[in-house]
Design a protein around this motif. Sequence first.
Motif, mmCIF file in Angstrom:
data_model
loop_
_atom_site.group_PDB
_atom_site.id
_atom_site.type_symbol
_atom_site.label_atom_id
_atom_site.label_comp_id
_atom_site.label_asym_id
_atom_site.label_seq_id
_atom_site.Cartn_x
_atom_site.Cartn_y
_atom_site.Cartn_z
ATOM 1 N N LYS A 231 0.830 -1.201 0.000
ATOM 2 C CA LYS A 231 0.000 0.000 0.000
ATOM 3 C C LYS A 231 0.867 1.255 0.000
ATOM 4 N N LEU A 232 1.955 1.218 0.762
ATOM 5 C CA LEU A 232 2.850 2.368 0.790
ATOM 6 C C LEU A 232 3.528 2.571 -0.566
ATOM 7 N N GLU A 233 3.879 1.472 -1.221
ATOM 8 C CA GLU A 233 4.491 1.588 -2.548
ATOM 9 C C GLU A 233 3.506 2.175 -3.548
ATOM 10 N N SER A 234 2.225 1.784 -3.428
ATOM 11 C CA SER A 234 1.208 2.354 -4.299
ATOM 12 C C SER A 234 1.030 3.844 -4.019
ATOM 13 N N LYS A 235 1.039 4.199 -2.736
ATOM 14 C CA LYS A 235 0.920 5.604 -2.361
ATOM 15 C C LYS A 235 2.123 6.389 -2.867
ATOM 16 N N LEU A 236 3.303 5.799 -2.764
ATOM 17 C CA LEU A 236 4.515 6.464 -3.241
ATOM 18 C C LEU A 236 4.440 6.724 -4.740
ATOM 19 N N ALA A 237 3.978 5.736 -5.494
ATOM 20 C CA ALA A 237 3.855 5.905 -6.945
ATOM 21 C C ALA A 237 2.907 7.050 -7.283
ATOM 22 N N SER A 238 1.821 7.150 -6.532
ATOM 23 C CA SER A 238 0.858 8.225 -6.759
ATOM 24 C C SER A 238 1.471 9.587 -6.440
ATOM 25 N N LEU A 239 2.208 9.671 -5.322
ATOM 26 C CA LEU A 239 2.853 10.927 -4.942
ATOM 27 C C LEU A 239 3.897 11.350 -5.967
ATOM 28 N N GLU A 240 4.676 10.395 -6.445
ATOM 29 C CA GLU A 240 5.704 10.710 -7.437
ATOM 30 C C GLU A 240 5.079 11.144 -8.754
ATOM 31 N N SER A 241 3.965 10.508 -9.117
ATOM 32 C CA SER A 241 3.260 10.914 -10.337
ATOM 33 C C SER A 241 2.733 12.334 -10.202
ATOM 34 N N THR A 242 2.191 12.650 -9.012
ATOM 35 C CA THR A 242 1.695 14.004 -8.765
ATOM 36 C C THR A 242 2.824 15.030 -8.840
ATOM 37 N N GLN A 243 3.983 14.667 -8.296
ATOM 38 C CA GLN A 243 5.126 15.577 -8.317
ATOM 39 C C GLN A 243 5.554 15.885 -9.755
ATOM 40 N N GLU A 244 5.636 14.838 -10.570
ATOM 41 C CA GLU A 244 6.044 15.030 -11.957
ATOM 42 C C GLU A 244 5.006 15.841 -12.729
ATOM 43 N N LYS A 245 3.725 15.615 -12.411
ATOM 44 C CA LYS A 245 2.667 16.361 -13.109
ATOM 45 C C LYS A 245 2.736 17.841 -12.740
ATOM 46 N N MET A 246 2.934 18.146 -11.456
ATOM 47 C CA MET A 246 3.025 19.544 -11.052
ATOM 48 C C MET A 246 4.211 20.234 -11.708
ATOM 49 N N LYS A 247 5.327 19.545 -11.786
ATOM 50 C CA LYS A 247 6.512 20.124 -12.422
ATOM 51 C C LYS A 247 6.275 20.343 -13.912
ATOM 52 N N ALA A 248 5.586 19.388 -14.555
ATOM 53 C CA ALA A 248 5.312 19.517 -15.994
ATOM 54 C C ALA A 248 4.363 20.679 -16.276
ATOM 55 N N VAL A 249 3.362 20.837 -15.416
ATOM 56 C CA VAL A 249 2.405 21.939 -15.602
ATOM 57 C C VAL A 249 3.107 23.275 -15.405
ATOM 58 N N ASN A 250 3.944 23.366 -14.381
ATOM 59 C CA ASN A 250 4.688 24.604 -14.160
ATOM 60 C C ASN A 250 5.608 24.921 -15.330
ATOM 61 N N ALA A 251 6.251 23.880 -15.869
ATOM 62 C CA ALA A 251 7.156 24.096 -17.006
ATOM 63 C C ALA A 251 6.379 24.557 -18.235
ATOM 64 N N TYR A 252 5.185 23.991 -18.436
ATOM 65 C CA TYR A 252 4.360 24.393 -19.584
ATOM 66 C C TYR A 252 3.962 25.861 -19.457
ATOM 67 N N TYR A 253 3.560 26.234 -18.234
ATOM 68 C CA TYR A 253 3.139 27.624 -18.031
ATOM 69 C C TYR A 253 4.318 28.593 -18.189
ATOM 70 N N CYS A 254 5.481 28.193 -17.695
ATOM 71 C CA CYS A 254 6.672 29.028 -17.804
ATOM 72 C C CYS A 254 7.022 29.287 -19.272
ATOM 73 N N LYS A 255 6.783 28.298 -20.109
ATOM 74 C CA LYS A 255 7.110 28.431 -21.532
ATOM 75 C C LYS A 255 6.051 29.198 -22.294
ATOM 76 N N HIS A 256 4.772 28.946 -22.001
ATOM 77 C CA HIS A 256 3.678 29.507 -22.801
ATOM 78 C C HIS A 256 2.947 30.658 -22.117
ATOM 79 N N LYS A 257 3.172 30.846 -20.836
ATOM 80 C CA LYS A 257 2.475 31.861 -20.045
ATOM 81 C C LYS A 257 0.946 31.696 -20.090
#
Length: 349
Positions: free
Chosen positions: A148-174
């Motif tokens: 269960k912790l490994e599943s939770k970790l995978a979800s947290l890591e996916s969320t982290q990567e998604k937040m970084k990707a969204v921020n990078a998209y906004y930084c590029k396109h405003k």
Amino acid sequence: MPEGKHRTMYYPINEDSARRAKEMNSFSDYRPGSATEEYRHSVDEAAALAERQKARVDPMYHEKIDRLLDTYARKLAENMNEGFAIDARVPSILIAGGSNFPVRKKEKQNAARDRNMDEWRQVQGLLDKIRSTGMGGISADDPRAIAKLESKLASLESTQEKMKAVNAYYCKHKTLDGCPDISEDVIRKLESGMASSWHYEDKPYPSWALSNNNAEIRRVKERIALLTRQKEEGFTGWGFDGGRVEANTADNRLQIFFDEKPDEEARLALKSNGFRWAPSVGAWQRQLNDNAIYAADKLDCIRPLTGESPSELQRRVRVEQQTDVSEPEPIPDKDNVEEVEQDGGMQMY
């Protein structure tokens, strides 16, 4: 045997008992099947709640939710049937009349009704358990805690990567329009957040959001490492003057068995160090982990017969186990090796 309706399990309702209970307490006629209808309506509502909860949480929790639903259906049927039996014991004073009315029996009936109502409240409490399943923390007692912790970790890591990707998209396109990582609803919510007075950074996900999520990732990784180490290394029990200590890995408990009831001083020491008496197993126990061993170090009444502390005992045994596993094959004594020349090489005997 319970009847099935899709995934919902129904248990039998005693219609005869329900009818007698109605006749004992009302002048109106009993409508056949009404008790079963009422019961199934309650179970159907619980089943709908269970399906909504399963839609919210990880599939690993679905089996537990189904078990809780079945327990609710079974216990509700038992509670209703018991209630009908209680109501049928003594008639209402309106039905029986005041002459020679069995007051004492009525008092016992009312007391039984109160107990039945308390049980009904406990049954309804199962609905709260369904609502909370998959929403809280993960206990080390859970045999699937690491998974269960490994599943939770995978979800947290996916969320982290998604937040970084969204921020990078906004930084590029405003702008977030056209961002492939999030839905339109999420885009609107992020834009609304950025427009608020408390949002000081020019990016959808502020630094603190990434920092907090990253801290949770580290915490979950540490818990996985700790539980994995405990599972691999294990714990060992010991004997002491007047009993024994067992490391019950199946129940995840450090259990203390005394040959005789410990004195009051020992009992107070056990309680103050987190151990609780478990009549079902006849032992004082607490969750099996490093903290339990450190707590045992403070209890002179269960000191190992070897004279070392419980934590010293654990370290010694682990070292011995590692030595047994890693000890290399013995090298033959060269004085007992006869070398003969054969086919241009050396052969040992």
